[in-house]
Design an enzyme around this catalytic site. Structure first.
Site, PDB file in Angstrom:
ATOM      1  N   SER A   1      -4.777   1.835 -11.485  1.00 35.74           N
ATOM      2  CA  SER A   1      -4.363   0.440 -11.522  1.00 35.74           C
ATOM      3  C   SER A   1      -5.040  -0.288 -12.695  1.00 35.74           C
ATOM      4  O   SER A   1      -4.856   0.122 -13.845  1.00 35.74           O
ATOM      5  CB  SER A   1      -4.659  -0.202 -10.169  1.00 35.74           C
TER       6      SER A   1
ATOM      7  N   ASP B   1       5.102   1.502  -4.206  1.00 36.06           N
ATOM      8  CA  ASP B   1       3.907   0.733  -4.556  1.00 36.06           C
ATOM      9  C   ASP B   1       4.274  -0.753  -4.548  1.00 36.06           C
ATOM     10  O   ASP B   1       5.165  -1.182  -5.291  1.00 36.06           O
ATOM     11  CB  ASP B   1       3.454   1.181  -5.955  1.00 36.06           C
TER      12      ASP B   1
ATOM     13  N   HIS C   1       0.242   2.264  -3.304  1.00 38.87           N
ATOM     14  CA  HIS C   1      -0.794   2.025  -4.319  1.00 38.87           C
ATOM     15  C   HIS C   1      -2.179   2.506  -3.870  1.00 38.87           C
ATOM     16  O   HIS C   1      -3.143   2.349  -4.591  1.00 38.87           O
ATOM     17  CB  HIS C   1      -0.861   0.512  -4.600  1.00 38.87           C
TER      18      HIS C   1
END
Ligand SMILES: N[C@@H](CCC(=O)N[C@@H](CSC=O)C(=O)NCC(=O)O)C(=O)O
Length: 281
Positions: free
Chosen positions: A150, A226, A259
């Site tokens: 991320s 996600d 995620h």
């Protein structure tokens, strides 16, 4: 630079350890986690994979949740995970206490604007200071790879793209691929770097990939469930920029994954092998 050992635990015949030390780049104390595989006891210098975690994380998330130690022990890879921002009583955080800026959200760049510029120098820390420390105090070679998730996935891409010759391998999980055009990135860049969007381009992987001085093959994994995919992550922008520049990027869209670290642990072995192919042997 003295290191204070905070913990040490045996894991897959190697050692998982945490250290605190004074950082010149961050103007304060910081903590990193390190996994030493069993091959370290033979005295040979081993390659190092640096891992950059995402928003809200510390040095601990990756080591506790990714499940990377088993294969790192087999491959003879040292794993190093720094914190995600400077910390301490004199380090400013988000004025509203939000989780997507400031403490835990350093974005792995070097801030130029007050009051952030004194402490928020995570790029210098990750690229220069931390490897120097690791290579001085541990049986670590200068064969370096970098990966992350991320905010940290983007950080890994930027560290590699801005510093040709520094890393031999790079990969990312669900990177914030085009931060100058997403809410997390716009908030961070406008504060850390200032209002001039032309300067944001120096810290955006989807821009940097078109100016790359070397072509380390990049592996990116992205889950299609996600929750941050559409608004924040935008991997298609990175993919298009790589195609335009003829840069070797493998973007794998993984059906059903979100995620979380459940996604990371599902594909971490592929990433470790991607790095080991460039770093080991
Ligand atoms: N607290 C937030 C969610 C924050 C979050 O999802 N953080 C991710 C990284 S996001 C991009 O950089 C993360 O890795 N969290 C730590 C973990 O161990 O999962 C919210 O409430 O939505």
């Amino acid at each position: 630079m003295p290191l204070e050992q905070l913990s040490s635990q045996k894991c897959f015949a190697g050692w998982l350890q945490r250290f605190r030390h004074r950082s010149a780049a961050l103007h304060g104390d910081t903590v990193f986690a390190l996994y030493l595989p069993p091959q370290a006891e033979r005295g040979e210098k081993l390659p190092v994979l640096y891992w950059l975690s995402g928003l809200t994380c510390t040095d601990e998330n990756f080591m506790q949740k990714a499940g990377a130690q088993r294969l790192a022990a087999e491959l003879g890879l040292i794993l190093v995970a720094p914190d995600t921002s400077p910390r301490g009583p004199d380090v400013p955080g988000d004025p509203d206490g939000a989780w997507d800026f400031g403490l835990g959200a350093g974005f792995y760049l070097d801030a130029t604007e007050a009051p952030w510029s004194r402490h928020y120098r995570m790029h210098e820390f990750v690229v220069d200071e931390l490897p120097a420390l690791v290579e001085t105090h541990f049986p670590a070679s200068d064969r370096r790879g970098i990966s992350g998730h991320s905010m940290g996935g983007h950080g890994a891409l930027v560290c590699a793209l801005r510093n040709p010759g520094r890393y031999r391998s790079v990969s990312a999980f669900a990177p914030v691929a085009n931060p100058m055009h997403c809410p997390w990135g716009e908030k961070a860049f406008s504060r850390y770097i200032g209002a001039d969007r032309a300067r944001w381009r120096e810290w955006d992987a989807s821009v940097l990939i078109g100016q790359a001085q070397e072509t380390l093959p990049i592996l990116v994994d992205q889950g299609d469930r996600d929750a941050f995919l559409v608004e924040q992550l935008k991997p298609a922008v990175l993919d298009a920029a790589a195609r335009a520049a003829n840069y070797p990027l493998t973007l794998r869209i993984q059906p059903g994954y979100d995620h979380s670290y459940y996604f990371i642990t599902s594909f971490i072995d592929d990433h470790l092998r991607h790095h080991a192919a460039a770093l080991c042997g």
